[in-house]
Enzyme design. Structure first.
Site, PDB file in Angstrom:
ATOM      1  N   LYS A  77       0.637  -1.163   0.247  1.00 20.38           N
ATOM      2  CA  LYS A  77       0.037  -0.039  -0.205  1.00 20.38           C
ATOM      3  C   LYS A  77       0.900   1.226   0.039  1.00 20.38           C
ATOM      4  O   LYS A  77       2.033   1.365   0.640  1.00 20.38           O
ATOM      5  CB  LYS A  77      -0.773   0.080   1.133  1.00 20.38           C
ATOM      6  CG  LYS A  77      -1.862   0.891   1.263  1.00 20.38           C
ATOM      7  CD  LYS A  77      -3.020   0.849   2.421  1.00 20.38           C
ATOM      8  CE  LYS A  77      -4.013   1.878   2.538  1.00 20.38           C
ATOM      9  NZ  LYS A  77      -4.722   1.819   3.750  1.00 20.38           N
ATOM     10  N   SER A 152      -9.751   2.031   2.738  1.00 15.90           N
ATOM     11  CA  SER A 152      -8.823   2.841   1.942  1.00 15.90           C
ATOM     12  C   SER A 152      -7.980   1.739   1.306  1.00 15.90           C
ATOM     13  O   SER A 152      -7.329   2.417   0.172  1.00 15.90           O
ATOM     14  CB  SER A 152      -7.996   3.778   2.983  1.00 15.90           C
ATOM     15  OG  SER A 152      -7.158   3.134   3.857  1.00 15.90           O
ATOM     16  N   SER A 176     -10.085  -0.352   7.312  1.00 20.07           N
ATOM     17  CA  SER A 176      -9.638  -0.115   5.726  1.00 20.07           C
ATOM     18  C   SER A 176      -8.747  -1.472   5.034  1.00 20.07           C
ATOM     19  O   SER A 176      -8.446  -1.573   4.194  1.00 20.07           O
ATOM     20  CB  SER A 176      -8.518   0.939   5.755  1.00 20.07           C
ATOM     21  OG  SER A 176      -9.139   2.191   5.906  1.00 20.07           O
TER      22      SER A 176
END
Length: 483
Positions: A77, A152, A176
């Site tokens: 990420k 997210s 997330s």
């Protein structure tokens, strides 16, 4: 080249047997990403050169089953610092930022022999539930390209679900990892707060953020968490607790495990199909030997307001460092230093980030601190205590991950409150600092995945993996993939 259905375990076996090399694996992975990512937009950056160099070194060392991650390409990420590779947190303000140091989890992955293939899309600074706030555009759900992949960690989930990589790292501040895992039909673990170092994670809510693994199977997930866990002197919030072998209890079954199902988690806000599939999953665990009781969690409804006050307050403090002076985006025209700060932040941050900074700054201001931030902190303590009371009598708390399946682009972005409510069932876990896993448990009528959420006691990820593995082996949802 199409998608593939390997796992960390199956690829490790092939590497050990000499059926494939890490160089082959990296080349195939890069080709797959290039073929598929025009649809998914999961990756922001590919590190082809770095990955191939790492693969060559890995092949020279040779392979064994006790180093299962060696030679395996993974996605990271893009709010996790990677030395020498652009790290943007999907924000204009960090576009072009090349870090000069490595995050703690990247050091641990390198030590385990894993190969970073590239950086994955997310909501800007991890603020969002759909990746629609990314400055570089949203990722798409491989099950239906018209639907969001969640957020997210939407890019991290889409890359695994779409068969670009076997595993990725995400971060979870209020759901997330688990929410996109649920929307994409993969396994996502949010570890206990303090289990994994946050050193080198671009901070959003420092008392809530945790990095965690996203994989196709429970066993892969346990292997990846094993590699990134442990004490880190540079992060004072990491716990000095021995990291167990998370795979050791996998095959122990659920006989004798006590599961609590809060009625509020199954309330009228949950879509009927989600409720139906999660109830069926809980019944399956019961048939496998677990005992299940219905309980109450009356504080659930306060989770969202408490979370958004605390998370936004911490964000307003954490994001002060992005001032246009030391690194990141700098406004082209300004009159003085204060104007430089204002213009750089106004032009560099997106609307969602600005809104949360303003909400957090308001909550921390002298006239409102007691009414909002202090009160939110007190309710957070009550939520934590309510969980602690449940864990006196139960091993696991179970329920849905989300109230619905993946929604369409634009469906909730116009109404922030509706978007925030998408995190209703995940934020209490972060407020309490507990571990929680999302496991695929079915599909709706449009073939969109649904996730079962299992919440565990502090530092008891092993029991979550044990229950999740037993459920996974009794069903075949983890073998399904998007066409």
């Amino acid at each position: 080249m199409g998608r593939f259905d390997e796992t960390i375990v199956s690829l490790n076996q092939q590497l050990v047997n000499g059926e494939i090399t890490a160089v082959d694996l990296v080349k195939q992975t890069i080709q797959r990403i290039k073929d598929l990512d025009t649809d998914y937009h999961a990756f922001l950056t590919l590190d082809e050169e770095g990955a191939l160099k790492a693969a060559e070194k890995s092949d020279q060392k040779g392979y064994s089953t006790d180093r299962p991650l060696q030679g395996i390409p993974v996605g990271i990420k893009d709010n996790i610092i990677t030395e020498g590779v652009e790290t943007t947190a999907s924000s204009h303000i960090l576009e072009g930022f090349i870090p000069v140091y490595q995050s703690a989890v990247m050091e641990k992955l390198e030590a385990a022999g894993a190969i970073m293939i590239g950086k994955l899309n997310l909501d800007e600074f991890a603020m969002g539930s759909s990746t629609e706030t990314s400055y570089f555009g949203p990722s798409r759900n491989p099950w239906n390209l018209e639907r969001v992949p969640g957020g997210s960690s939407g890019g991290s989930a889409a890359a695994v679900a779409g068969g670009e990589v076997v595993a990725s790292l995400g971060s979870d501040t209020g759901g997330s990892i688990r929410q996109p895992a649920s929307y994409n039909g993969i396994v996502g673990m949010k570890p206990t707060y303090g289990r994994v170092s946050r050193w080198g994670l671009i901070a959003f809510g420092s008392s809530l953020d945790q990095i965690g693994p996203m994989t196709r199977t429970v066993e892969d997930n346990a292997i990846l968490l094993q590699a990134i866990s442990g004490l880190d002197e540079r992060d004072s919030t990491t716990a000095d607790i021995e990291v167990p072998d998370f795979t050791a209890k996998l095959k122990n079954g659920v006989k004798g495990l006590r599961i609590a199902v809060p009625e509020e988690f199954m309330d009228e806000g949950v879509a009927p199909v989600v409720k139906e599939k999660v109830e069926a999953a809980i019944k399956q665990l019961e048939e496998l030997g677990a005992s299940v009781d219905r309980v109450h969690f009356p504080l659930l409804k306060y989770g969202i307001p408490v979370y958004y006050i605390i998370a936004s307050s911490e964000a307003s403090s954490n994001l002060q460092r992005f001032d246009g002076v030391r690194y990141g985006y700098r406004a082209k025209e300004f009159e003085d230093l204060e104007d430089l700060y204002v213009r750089s932040r106004s032009e560099g941050f997106g609307n969602e980030v600005k809104m949360r900074i303003m909400l957090g700054t308001f909550s921390l201001s002298s006239g409102y601190f007691d009414a909002y931030y202090k009160k939110a902190g007190r309710v957070r303590t009550l939520i934590r205590r309510q969980f602690e009371e449940l864990f006196v009598n139960y091993d696991i708390v179970a329920g849905p991950v989300t109230t619905s399946t993946a929604f369409a682009f634009g469906e909730k972005s116009a109404d922030p409150i509706e978007m925030y409510m998408a995190d209703l069932l995940t934020v209490p876990v972060n407020l309490a600092g507990l571990p929680s896993i999302s496991v695929p448990c079915g599909f709706d009528d449009e073939n969109l995945p649904i996730g079962l959420q299992l919440i565990g006691n502090y530092f008891d990820e092993s029991t979550l993996y044990q229950a999740a593995y037993a459920y996974e082996q009794a069903t075949d949802y983890h073998t399904k993939h998007p066409e």
